[in-house]
Design a protein around this motif. Structure first.
Motif, PDB file in Angstrom:
ATOM      1  N   LYS A   1       4.616   7.045 -10.110  1.00 27.10           N
ATOM      2  CA  LYS A   1       4.042   6.749  -8.791  1.00 27.10           C
ATOM      3  C   LYS A   1       4.671   5.505  -8.192  1.00 27.10           C
ATOM      4  O   LYS A   1       5.326   4.746  -8.905  1.00 27.10           O
ATOM      5  CB  LYS A   1       2.521   6.641  -8.884  1.00 27.10           C
ATOM      6  CG  LYS A   1       1.995   5.560  -9.785  1.00 27.10           C
ATOM      7  CD  LYS A   1       0.465   5.652  -9.804  1.00 27.10           C
ATOM      8  CE  LYS A   1      -0.141   4.574 -10.657  1.00 27.10           C
ATOM      9  NZ  LYS A   1      -1.480   4.816 -11.085  1.00 27.10           N
ATOM     10  N   PRO A   2       4.449   5.291  -6.890  1.00 29.56           N
ATOM     11  CA  PRO A   2       5.128   4.182  -6.223  1.00 29.56           C
ATOM     12  C   PRO A   2       4.766   2.840  -6.856  1.00 29.56           C
ATOM     13  O   PRO A   2       3.629   2.646  -7.301  1.00 29.56           O
ATOM     14  CB  PRO A   2       4.605   4.237  -4.783  1.00 29.56           C
ATOM     15  CG  PRO A   2       3.998   5.576  -4.613  1.00 29.56           C
ATOM     16  CD  PRO A   2       3.601   6.061  -5.965  1.00 29.56           C
ATOM     17  N   GLY A   3       5.702   1.948  -6.857  1.00 26.81           N
ATOM     18  CA  GLY A   3       5.409   0.591  -7.294  1.00 26.81           C
ATOM     19  C   GLY A   3       5.657   0.347  -8.766  1.00 26.81           C
ATOM     20  O   GLY A   3       5.750  -0.800  -9.204  1.00 26.81           O
ATOM     21  N   VAL A   4       5.751   1.416  -9.535  1.00 32.22           N
ATOM     22  CA  VAL A   4       5.854   1.228 -10.985  1.00 32.22           C
ATOM     23  C   VAL A   4       7.197   0.612 -11.366  1.00 32.22           C
ATOM     24  O   VAL A   4       7.267  -0.351 -12.129  1.00 32.22           O
ATOM     25  CB  VAL A   4       5.647   2.567 -11.720  1.00 32.22           C
ATOM     26  CG1 VAL A   4       5.873   2.398 -13.212  1.00 32.22           C
ATOM     27  CG2 VAL A   4       4.236   3.075 -11.457  1.00 32.22           C
ATOM     28  N   LEU A   5       8.257   1.136 -10.791  1.00 35.28           N
ATOM     29  CA  LEU A   5       9.577   0.603 -11.123  1.00 35.28           C
ATOM     30  C   LEU A   5       9.671  -0.865 -10.698  1.00 35.28           C
ATOM     31  O   LEU A   5      10.226  -1.693 -11.403  1.00 35.28           O
ATOM     32  CB  LEU A   5      10.662   1.446 -10.434  1.00 35.28           C
ATOM     33  CG  LEU A   5      12.093   1.088 -10.828  1.00 35.28           C
ATOM     34  CD1 LEU A   5      12.311   1.274 -12.322  1.00 35.28           C
ATOM     35  CD2 LEU A   5      13.092   1.931 -10.039  1.00 35.28           C
TER      36      LEU A   5
ATOM     37  N   PHE B   1      -4.093  -2.004  -5.949  1.00 36.57           N
ATOM     38  CA  PHE B   1      -4.242  -0.698  -5.302  1.00 36.57           C
ATOM     39  C   PHE B   1      -3.906  -0.848  -3.832  1.00 36.57           C
ATOM     40  O   PHE B   1      -4.224  -1.863  -3.217  1.00 36.57           O
ATOM     41  CB  PHE B   1      -5.691  -0.192  -5.415  1.00 36.57           C
ATOM     42  CG  PHE B   1      -6.098   0.120  -6.827  1.00 36.57           C
ATOM     43  CD1 PHE B   1      -5.895   1.380  -7.361  1.00 36.57           C
ATOM     44  CD2 PHE B   1      -6.668  -0.861  -7.626  1.00 36.57           C
ATOM     45  CE1 PHE B   1      -6.260   1.676  -8.669  1.00 36.57           C
ATOM     46  CE2 PHE B   1      -7.031  -0.582  -8.932  1.00 36.57           C
ATOM     47  CZ  PHE B   1      -6.838   0.681  -9.453  1.00 36.57           C
ATOM     48  N   GLN B   2      -3.280   0.166  -3.283  1.00 33.08           N
ATOM     49  CA  GLN B   2      -3.081   0.206  -1.835  1.00 33.08           C
ATOM     50  C   GLN B   2      -3.390   1.627  -1.386  1.00 33.08           C
ATOM     51  O   GLN B   2      -2.492   2.474  -1.305  1.00 33.08           O
ATOM     52  CB  GLN B   2      -1.648  -0.178  -1.461  1.00 33.08           C
ATOM     53  CG  GLN B   2      -1.488  -0.358   0.042  1.00 33.08           C
ATOM     54  CD  GLN B   2      -0.062  -0.694   0.432  1.00 33.08           C
ATOM     55  OE1 GLN B   2       0.870  -0.007   0.028  1.00 33.08           O
ATOM     56  NE2 GLN B   2       0.095  -1.734   1.221  1.00 33.08           N
TER      57      GLN B   2
ATOM     58  N   GLU C   1       2.366  -9.057   8.990  1.00 34.92           N
ATOM     59  CA  GLU C   1       2.678  -8.193   7.859  1.00 34.92           C
ATOM     60  C   GLU C   1       3.447  -8.963   6.799  1.00 34.92           C
ATOM     61  O   GLU C   1       4.484  -9.558   7.076  1.00 34.92           O
ATOM     62  CB  GLU C   1       3.533  -6.986   8.275  1.00 34.92           C
ATOM     63  CG  GLU C   1       3.612  -5.996   7.121  1.00 34.92           C
ATOM     64  CD  GLU C   1       4.910  -5.204   7.021  1.00 34.92           C
ATOM     65  OE1 GLU C   1       5.794  -5.366   7.871  1.00 34.92           O
ATOM     66  OE2 GLU C   1       5.019  -4.441   6.063  1.00 34.92           O
ATOM     67  N   VAL C   2       2.904  -9.000   5.594  1.00 33.88           N
ATOM     68  CA  VAL C   2       3.726  -9.340   4.434  1.00 33.88           C
ATOM     69  C   VAL C   2       3.459  -8.270   3.386  1.00 33.88           C
ATOM     70  O   VAL C   2       2.450  -7.559   3.440  1.00 33.88           O
ATOM     71  CB  VAL C   2       3.397 -10.736   3.840  1.00 33.88           C
ATOM     72  CG1 VAL C   2       3.752 -11.856   4.800  1.00 33.88           C
ATOM     73  CG2 VAL C   2       1.946 -10.822   3.384  1.00 33.88           C
ATOM     74  N   ASP C   3       4.368  -8.175   2.443  1.00 30.96           N
ATOM     75  CA  ASP C   3       4.187  -7.206   1.366  1.00 30.96           C
ATOM     76  C   ASP C   3       3.210  -7.801   0.356  1.00 30.96           C
ATOM     77  O   ASP C   3       3.594  -8.375  -0.652  1.00 30.96           O
ATOM     78  CB  ASP C   3       5.539  -6.908   0.712  1.00 30.96           C
ATOM     79  CG  ASP C   3       5.391  -5.958  -0.474  1.00 30.96           C
ATOM     80  OD1 ASP C   3       4.302  -5.367  -0.637  1.00 30.96           O
ATOM     81  OD2 ASP C   3       6.358  -5.826  -1.241  1.00 30.96           O
ATOM     82  N   THR C   4       1.943  -7.672   0.678  1.00 30.27           N
ATOM     83  CA  THR C   4       0.913  -8.308  -0.141  1.00 30.27           C
ATOM     84  C   THR C   4       0.950  -7.806  -1.582  1.00 30.27           C
ATOM     85  O   THR C   4       0.883  -8.594  -2.521  1.00 30.27           O
ATOM     86  CB  THR C   4      -0.478  -8.042   0.484  1.00 30.27           C
ATOM     87  OG1 THR C   4      -0.437  -8.505   1.842  1.00 30.27           O
ATOM     88  CG2 THR C   4      -1.572  -8.774  -0.255  1.00 30.27           C
ATOM     89  N   VAL C   5       1.089  -6.513  -1.745  1.00 23.73           N
ATOM     90  CA  VAL C   5       1.125  -5.968  -3.106  1.00 23.73           C
ATOM     91  C   VAL C   5       2.299  -6.558  -3.880  1.00 23.73           C
ATOM     92  O   VAL C   5       2.175  -6.952  -5.039  1.00 23.73           O
ATOM     93  CB  VAL C   5       1.191  -4.424  -3.073  1.00 23.73           C
ATOM     94  CG1 VAL C   5       1.436  -3.856  -4.461  1.00 23.73           C
ATOM     95  CG2 VAL C   5      -0.100  -3.856  -2.495  1.00 23.73           C
ATOM     96  N   GLY C   6       3.424  -6.659  -3.198  1.00 27.44           N
ATOM     97  CA  GLY C   6       4.603  -7.223  -3.848  1.00 27.44           C
ATOM     98  C   GLY C   6       4.418  -8.686  -4.205  1.00 27.44           C
ATOM     99  O   GLY C   6       4.780  -9.132  -5.291  1.00 27.44           O
ATOM    100  N   ILE C   7       3.843  -9.444  -3.275  1.00 31.60           N
ATOM    101  CA  ILE C   7       3.659 -10.877  -3.512  1.00 31.60           C
ATOM    102  C   ILE C   7       2.650 -11.129  -4.630  1.00 31.60           C
ATOM    103  O   ILE C   7       2.805 -12.034  -5.431  1.00 31.60           O
ATOM    104  CB  ILE C   7       3.195 -11.566  -2.209  1.00 31.60           C
ATOM    105  CG1 ILE C   7       4.329 -11.581  -1.182  1.00 31.60           C
ATOM    106  CG2 ILE C   7       2.735 -12.985  -2.485  1.00 31.60           C
ATOM    107  CD1 ILE C   7       3.905 -12.093   0.189  1.00 31.60           C
TER     108      ILE C   7
END
Ligand code: TPP
Lengths: 168, 560
Positions: free
Chosen positions: A21-25, B129-130, B114-120
């Motif tokens: 699923k997305p994000g795993v890599l 979770f998104q 917008e920032v890539d919150t999940v990434g940060i």
């Protein structure tokens, strides 16, 4: 894992089973970032069940570093299985597509001969270029490229190694 | 199945998890959420900075053992939350952060806020979770709470695009959480436990070391029973402070960079350390080769990846501590029925009688160690103390005896200045009936003092004691002790006037410079329905001792 001193860097292959699923890599590769570490190769593909992927990561590391990564990988919820492969007991291959410049004189014939020695295949060809499909261990692939010579390689796409441990 | 909006589903999900309070600040990307929140019955506590909202949720979690919830809008709301979430992560406390995100079509377009919150957030959350459709929300919320509150607890992010909050769907709240690859319930291996029991009984000079995990697992009675049976000294890490009452005859207080003299001495003379729920952090072990040399280690932890992380040679017992420590106690009981005073115990007693509460650098009657002791004296056993970071935190570590678990809340892992006040507000919301006191530094307090507005508006009274040395005290101490007196950027000056600042917020504010005045105003503050800020004028040249400089072993403590 095989022999070698603990503090010696050597080629490692991690084989992971992960959620597809997305994000795993991203989560996985960012673990290596924490140690500012360069992964040599990553290959990803769907596993037997479609909600799982196999990721094979190749890198150079000493035991301590390899253990850090193993621990970080195991901590990930989306990583179901982590194995450091015993390279001596694994089938290990890389796929490369090589675009070869055809030159007059030793053009098609030479390439054809070379490919048959290596057991590679010419999969497309025109007046100027041939595309060779190579499935091999990285060291032999390097050898093929060396024989061919840099001037004849127009382009190349390599998948990085993927591997499967021998079953008992 | 009920048809409702994504925002309603978030609120519905929170209520299903038993959430009664949420800390946050609204914004464009959380407008739908806040609309659903109104009249939902969930109390919203408006912070003045999202970092503080996260600390409040964290303080709530630390004091109550429940999951704390905080929220921020997309972009700056989320990035402001980050420090607070990282703080919870490094101390492994359960917080669920709900952030707004730009609408789906705007993702990855550098849209407004917008920032890539999940990434940060990725490296500082246990999971994120998104949900990209509203129908995913019920399971995302459920899973977030499940992950945050089980296993090694920690923060979880739920990042919800605005249009997903607005989208309606048939919501199914009946699903069971089933997260493949996540099995927090690991049964301890009884052979491992038996072996540990044997090691423990074979040891002549064992020490039990309690980490933060020992507090989370509620194992105080078992640890006490086991320690008393064997007459083993019980030390803690900074995070494990209070896992057993520190006035217990076997308690040595914390070990580490600013551990007590007797705890550090004992642990370095021990032949076995039984680490329960600690991670052998660098601040606890200091020079790690010395720490592990000549002694055996048992490490009990819920997180299997702790095995071999900081210390290689430990005998590792994996599993929930309430189970594994219970098993260990049973295994010990089977082998021994009663035990007499050992020479080791007598050694502890001697050391303790000499060093317990010892003030190595005495800066007079109105100086930090004495003030901290006075605070302990004036507070009931169940009062909660939170701390900022710096010298004040270490004075607390050394001189404030914690008598109950979950009553000493400090940012140990991240060392976040400004944690004290907002964490105190969260704790007070969780435990409105006990006094909550902040050991604040003037530098730290300046970072989050805007939470005073929250405290006044939401009527959450706490007592803030600012140990005001006009310095980034810990920095100036290092510069004095380690850098030959070269002070660099550690002087804070005398601005602001904290008592006036407090008054301008509507709190009580008072400045004191004697113990009598302090005692009087502290007692008054405890009786007040409104927050009091007591600005304590202390000397800028105080040092916290003992102090183990980086690179030293725990034996090599500076005491002057
Ligand atoms: C957010 C943050 N910035 C910087 C630091 C580095 N730091 C550690 S202690 C300290 C000084 C704290 O000063 P103060 O709050 O006045 O407490 P004191 O040491 O004087 O008791 C600093 C700057 C930190 N821990 N956290």
């Amino acid at each position: 894992m095989t022999g070698g001193k603990a503090d010696e860097e050597r080629a490692r292959v991690f084989s992971l089973l992960v959620a597809n699923k997305p994000g795993v890599l991203f989560r996985i590769t960012s673990l290596f970032r924490r140690k500012n570490f360069n992964i040599e190769s990553v290959s990803v593909g769907e596993h037997i069940k479609e909600d799982e992927s196999r990721i094979v990561i190749g890198l150079m590391a000493d035991d301590a570093m390899a253990n850090i990564f193993e621990r970080l990988l195991r901590k990930q919820i989306d990583v179901y299985e982590v194995r450091q492969m015993d390279i001596s007991r694994a089938a290990l291959r890389e796929l490369a597509l090589v675009r070869v410049r055809l030159v007059e004189g030793n053009g098609v014939g030479y390439l054809h001969q070379l490919c048959s020695i290596f057991d590679y295949k010419v999969i497309s060809i025109n007046r100027n270029y041939a595309t060779v499909q190579a499935v091999d261990v990285p060291s032999r692939l390097e050898e093929f490229l060396a024989i061919l010579g840099e001037s004849r390689v127009k382009d190349i796409a390599r998948t990085g190694i993927t591997a499967l441990e021998e079953a008992d | 199945m009920t048809n409702m909006s994504g925002a309603d589903a978030i609120i519905h999900g929170l209520k299903a998890e038993g959430v009664s309070v949420m800390f946050g600040i609204p914004g464009g990307a959380t407008m739908p959420l806040y609309d659903s929140l109104k009249d939902s019955g969930i109390r919203h506590i408006l912070a003045r900075h999202e970092q503080s909202a996260a600390h409040m949720a964290d303080g709530f979690a630390r004091a109550s053992g429940k999951v704390g919830v905080c929220s921020g809008t997309s972009g700056p709301g989320a990035t402001n939350l980050l420090t607070g979430i990282a703080t919870a992560y490094l101390d492994s406390y359960p917080v669920v952060a709900i952030t707004g995100q730009v609408a789906r079509p705007f993702l990855a377009t550098d849209a407004f806020q917008e920032v890539d919150t999940v990434g940060i957030f990725n490296p500082v959350v246990k999971y994120s979770f998104q949900p990209l459709t509203a129908a995913e929300i019920p399971m995302a919320i459920k899973s977030a709470f499940y992950i945050a509150s089980t296993g090694r607890t920690g923060p979880v992010l739920v990042d919800v695009p605005k249009d997903v909050q607005m989208e309606s769907a048939d919501m199914d709240f009946s699903g069971k959480v089933d997260i493949k690859g996540y099995n927090p319930y690991i049964v301890p291996d009884s052979m491992d436990v038996e072996r540990a029991a044997e090691m423990l009984l074979a040891a002549e000079r064992p020490v039990i070391l309690l980490g933060g995990g020992a507090i989370k697992a509620n194992i105080t009675p078992t640890v006490l029973a086991m320690a008393e049976l064997l007459m083993v000294p019980v030390a803690s890490t900074l995070m494990g402070k209070g896992a057993i009452p520190e006035d217990h005859f076997l308690s040595t207080g914390p070990v580490g960079m600013h551990g007590t003299y007797h705890a550090n001495t004992l642990i370095m003379e021990s032949d076995l350390v039984v680490n329960i729920g600690g991670r052998f952090s660098d601040r606890t072990t200091m020079k790690v080769d010395e720490f592990t040399k000549e002694r055996k280690m048992i490490q009990m932890d819920i997180d299997p990846t702790e095995a071999g992380k900081n210390i290689k040679n430990a005998h590792f017992i994996i599993g929930d501590l309430s189970t594994s420590v219970g098993m260990l106690y049973e295994a010990v009981k089977r082998r021994v029925s009663s035990r007499k005073e050992t020479p080791w115990y007598r050694k502890m007693k001697e050391l303790k009688s000499e060093y317990d509460g010892k003030v190595f650098q005495n800066d007079g009657p109105f100086s930090s160690p004495h003030i901290v002791k006075k605070i302990r004296e004036l507070l009931p056993a169940d009062a909660i103390v939170t701390t900022d970071v710096g010298q004040v935190q270490m004075w607390g570590e050394l001189f404030y005896k914690v008598l109950k678990p979950r009553t000493y809340l400090t940012s140990g892992g991240l060392g976040t200045m400004g944690f004290g006040l907002p964490a105190a507000l969260g704790a007070k919301v969780a435990k409105p009936d006990v006094p909550v006191v902040v050991l604040a530094g003037d530098g730290s307090f300046a970072m989050t003092n805007n939470s005073l507005a929250t405290s006044i508006m939401e009527k959450i009274p706490v007592v803030v004691c600012i140990f005001n040395n006009s310095n980034l005290g810990m920095i100036s101490q290092w510069q004095r002790v380690v850098y030959g007196g070269r002070y660099s950027a550690s002087w804070l000056g005398e601005s602001p006037n904290f008592s006036k600042l407090a008054q301008s917020y509507g709190a009580e504010g008072i400045r004191v410079n004697s113990m009598d005045d302090f005692e009087k105003s502290f007692k008054e503050a405890l009786g007040r329905e409104v927050t009091t800020v007591i600005d304590l004028e202390i000397s800028p040249s105080e040092n916290v001792y003992p102090f183990v400089p980086s690179g030293n072993s725990l034996k090599e403590m500076l005491t002057k």
